[in-house]
Design a protein around this motif. Sequence first.
Motif, PDB file in Angstrom:
ATOM      1  N   PRO A 153       0.899  -1.110   0.064  1.00 42.58           N
ATOM      2  CA  PRO A 153      -0.033  -0.369   0.101  1.00 42.58           C
ATOM      3  C   PRO A 153       0.847   1.141  -0.030  1.00 42.58           C
ATOM      4  CG  PRO A 153       0.236  -0.923   2.160  1.00 42.58           C
ATOM      5  CD  PRO A 153       0.843  -2.028   1.584  1.00 42.58           C
ATOM      6  N   ALA A 154       0.360   2.077  -0.706  1.00 41.17           N
ATOM      7  CA  ALA A 154       1.263   3.424  -0.679  1.00 41.17           C
ATOM      8  C   ALA A 154       0.087   4.556  -0.671  1.00 41.17           C
ATOM      9  CB  ALA A 154       1.787   3.629  -2.487  1.00 41.17           C
ATOM     10  N   ILE A 155       0.564   5.496   0.280  1.00 39.42           N
ATOM     11  CA  ILE A 155      -0.332   6.694   0.753  1.00 39.42           C
ATOM     12  C   ILE A 155       0.143   7.953   0.147  1.00 39.42           C
ATOM     13  CG2 ILE A 155      -1.445   7.841   2.697  1.00 39.42           C
ATOM     14  CD1 ILE A 155      -1.282   5.167   4.238  1.00 39.42           C
ATOM     15  N   LEU A 156      -0.753   8.643  -0.660  1.00 35.51           N
ATOM     16  CA  LEU A 156      -0.273  10.009  -0.893  1.00 35.51           C
ATOM     17  C   LEU A 156      -0.613  10.949  -0.049  1.00 35.51           C
ATOM     18  CD1 LEU A 156      -0.961  10.337  -4.834  1.00 35.51           C
ATOM     19  CD2 LEU A 156       1.258   9.576  -3.697  1.00 35.51           C
ATOM     20  N   GLN A 157       0.119  11.773   0.388  1.00 37.80           N
ATOM     21  CA  GLN A 157      -0.300  12.881   1.534  1.00 37.80           C
ATOM     22  C   GLN A 157       0.440  14.252   0.975  1.00 37.80           C
ATOM     23  OE1 GLN A 157       0.848  12.102   5.590  1.00 37.80           O
ATOM     24  NE2 GLN A 157       0.152  14.025   6.249  1.00 37.80           N
TER      25      GLN A 157
ATOM     26  N   VAL B 192      -4.495  13.597   3.558  1.00 37.67           N
ATOM     27  CA  VAL B 192      -4.213  12.484   3.007  1.00 37.67           C
ATOM     28  C   VAL B 192      -4.939  12.586   1.677  1.00 37.67           C
ATOM     29  CG1 VAL B 192      -4.689  10.051   3.203  1.00 37.67           C
ATOM     30  CG2 VAL B 192      -3.791  11.486   5.191  1.00 37.67           C
ATOM     31  N   LEU B 193      -4.193  12.146   0.827  1.00 41.91           N
ATOM     32  CA  LEU B 193      -5.000  12.205  -0.799  1.00 41.91           C
ATOM     33  C   LEU B 193      -5.563  11.222  -1.102  1.00 41.91           C
ATOM     34  CD1 LEU B 193      -2.272  14.792  -2.251  1.00 41.91           C
ATOM     35  CD2 LEU B 193      -4.501  15.364  -1.327  1.00 41.91           C
ATOM     36  N   MET B 194      -4.786   9.933  -1.089  1.00 41.46           N
ATOM     37  CA  MET B 194      -5.292   8.730  -1.648  1.00 41.46           C
ATOM     38  C   MET B 194      -4.314   7.382  -1.223  1.00 41.46           C
ATOM     39  SD  MET B 194      -3.989   8.370  -5.674  1.00 41.46           S
ATOM     40  CE  MET B 194      -4.113   6.432  -5.680  1.00 41.46           C
ATOM     41  N   LEU B 195      -4.921   6.368  -1.599  1.00 40.05           N
ATOM     42  CA  LEU B 195      -4.369   4.980  -1.198  1.00 40.05           C
ATOM     43  C   LEU B 195      -4.149   4.306  -2.686  1.00 40.05           C
ATOM     44  CD1 LEU B 195      -3.113   2.710   0.559  1.00 40.05           C
ATOM     45  CD2 LEU B 195      -5.521   2.013   0.689  1.00 40.05           C
TER      46      LEU B 195
ATOM     47  N   ASP C 126       6.833  -2.246   4.786  1.00 40.99           N
ATOM     48  CA  ASP C 126       6.005  -2.801   3.762  1.00 40.99           C
ATOM     49  C   ASP C 126       4.671  -1.878   3.808  1.00 40.99           C
ATOM     50  OD1 ASP C 126       4.702  -2.852   6.329  1.00 40.99           O
ATOM     51  OD2 ASP C 126       4.311  -5.217   6.297  1.00 40.99           O
ATOM     52  N   ALA C 127       4.809  -0.605   3.949  1.00 36.73           N
ATOM     53  CA  ALA C 127       3.694   0.412   3.488  1.00 36.73           C
ATOM     54  C   ALA C 127       4.787   1.674   3.312  1.00 36.73           C
ATOM     55  CB  ALA C 127       3.066   0.586   4.670  1.00 36.73           C
ATOM     56  N   ILE C 128       4.256   2.484   2.233  1.00 41.45           N
ATOM     57  CA  ILE C 128       4.975   3.580   1.561  1.00 41.45           C
ATOM     58  C   ILE C 128       4.050   4.763   1.804  1.00 41.45           C
ATOM     59  CG2 ILE C 128       5.904   4.341  -0.274  1.00 41.45           C
ATOM     60  CD1 ILE C 128       6.176   1.527  -1.473  1.00 41.45           C
ATOM     61  N   LEU C 129       4.766   5.793   2.355  1.00 43.86           N
ATOM     62  CA  LEU C 129       4.127   7.034   2.573  1.00 43.86           C
ATOM     63  C   LEU C 129       4.751   8.230   1.667  1.00 43.86           C
ATOM     64  CD1 LEU C 129       2.213   8.976   4.058  1.00 43.86           C
ATOM     65  CD2 LEU C 129       3.911   9.271   5.729  1.00 43.86           C
ATOM     66  N   LEU C 130       4.034   8.683   0.556  1.00 39.52           N
ATOM     67  CA  LEU C 130       4.580   9.739  -0.425  1.00 39.52           C
ATOM     68  C   LEU C 130       3.953  11.150  -0.179  1.00 39.52           C
ATOM     69  CD1 LEU C 130       3.979   7.840  -3.513  1.00 39.52           C
ATOM     70  CD2 LEU C 130       6.008   7.717  -2.238  1.00 39.52           C
TER      71      LEU C 130
ATOM     72  N   SER D  73      -9.159  15.265  -2.594  1.00 43.56           N
ATOM     73  CA  SER D  73      -8.700  14.053  -1.763  1.00 43.56           C
ATOM     74  C   SER D  73      -9.758  12.943  -2.081  1.00 43.56           C
ATOM     75  CB  SER D  73      -8.502  14.266  -0.333  1.00 43.56           C
ATOM     76  OG  SER D  73      -8.333  12.997   0.127  1.00 43.56           O
ATOM     77  N   CYS D  74      -9.402  11.771  -2.199  1.00 45.90           N
ATOM     78  CA  CYS D  74     -10.162  10.580  -2.372  1.00 45.90           C
ATOM     79  C   CYS D  74     -10.954  10.315  -0.929  1.00 45.90           C
ATOM     80  CB  CYS D  74      -9.345   9.251  -2.871  1.00 45.90           C
ATOM     81  SG  CYS D  74      -8.622   9.540  -4.424  1.00 45.90           S
ATOM     82  N   PHE D  75     -10.559  10.786  -0.119  1.00 48.65           N
ATOM     83  CA  PHE D  75     -11.126  10.587   1.444  1.00 48.65           C
ATOM     84  C   PHE D  75     -11.898  11.787   1.792  1.00 48.65           C
ATOM     85  CE2 PHE D  75      -7.014   8.174   1.335  1.00 48.65           C
ATOM     86  CZ  PHE D  75      -7.404   6.770   1.796  1.00 48.65           C
ATOM     87  N   ASN D  76     -13.072  11.860   1.256  1.00 47.30           N
ATOM     88  CA  ASN D  76     -14.010  12.998   1.335  1.00 47.30           C
ATOM     89  C   ASN D  76     -15.306  12.549   1.716  1.00 47.30           C
ATOM     90  OD1 ASN D  76     -14.854  11.885  -1.096  1.00 47.30           O
ATOM     91  ND2 ASN D  76     -14.188  13.686  -2.384  1.00 47.30           N
ATOM     92  N   THR D  77     -15.395  11.431   2.276  1.00 39.09           N
ATOM     93  CA  THR D  77     -16.788  10.764   2.557  1.00 39.09           C
ATOM     94  C   THR D  77     -16.734  10.571   4.198  1.00 39.09           C
ATOM     95  OG1 THR D  77     -17.044   9.852   0.388  1.00 39.09           O
ATOM     96  CG2 THR D  77     -18.570   8.934   2.292  1.00 39.09           C
ATOM     97  N   THR D  78     -17.571  11.221   4.827  1.00 40.75           N
ATOM     98  CA  THR D  78     -17.599  11.204   6.217  1.00 40.75           C
ATOM     99  C   THR D  78     -18.826  10.180   6.899  1.00 40.75           C
ATOM    100  OG1 THR D  78     -18.904  13.315   6.473  1.00 40.75           O
ATOM    101  CG2 THR D  78     -16.470  13.395   6.725  1.00 40.75           C
TER     102      THR D  78
END
Length: 209
Positions: A13-17, A24-27, A77-81, A96-101
């Motif tokens: 998994p790679a997380i964009l921030q 946090v923008l996407m996974l 085993d997890a990447i943060l960009l 961001s893809c994380f916009n649903t509450t």
Amino acid sequence: MALKPDFSKGLLPAILQDATTQQVLMLGYMNEEAFERTVNDGVAWFYSRSKQRLWKKGETSGHTQQVVDIQLDCDSDAILLFVEPQGPTCHTGSQSCFNTTLPYRLQQLETTIQQRANAQADKSYTQYLLTEGKEKITKKFGEEAFEVVIAAMKNDRSELIAESADLLYHFFVLLHEQGVAIQDVEALLAERHHTKNNFKGERQDIENW
């Protein structure tokens, strides 16, 4: 390459921030080749599990993700960009893809009141009410109930919503002060829902209330 992610178990998994706002923008997911391209090109590359191929973020929209920094977690085993997004990150056009509450639940209110009650040296309104005790709490609950009635009589929808929220808050404070959990109330409602009585008794199927 200083960073050595552990790809022995497959995709990581790679997380964009956002490097500036910290949002946090996407996974996404990377294989070793996608990671190497990301490092070499300075933009985010991923491996598409649905298309079974490498893809560069923004290859169609032009909204690439300029990489500022890369970090691994403690197990590699997890990447943060950390990136500088060149436009909206989500395919829907959102930043961001994380916009649903999730909708707010009454159990959250109960938890918040419990936390305020247990906090040390807390000067919150909840702590104030609990310190004042049952007389103050019941008085405030009664006042808020009256405000709900007034709002309803005025046909003021926004005021009714606001006063109902205040009423529920004071109701939960009252329950806490009395040592009653909302689950206790829910259990009784469930019991009444399955009790078939005539309206002469105290208990009645809730569908017939």
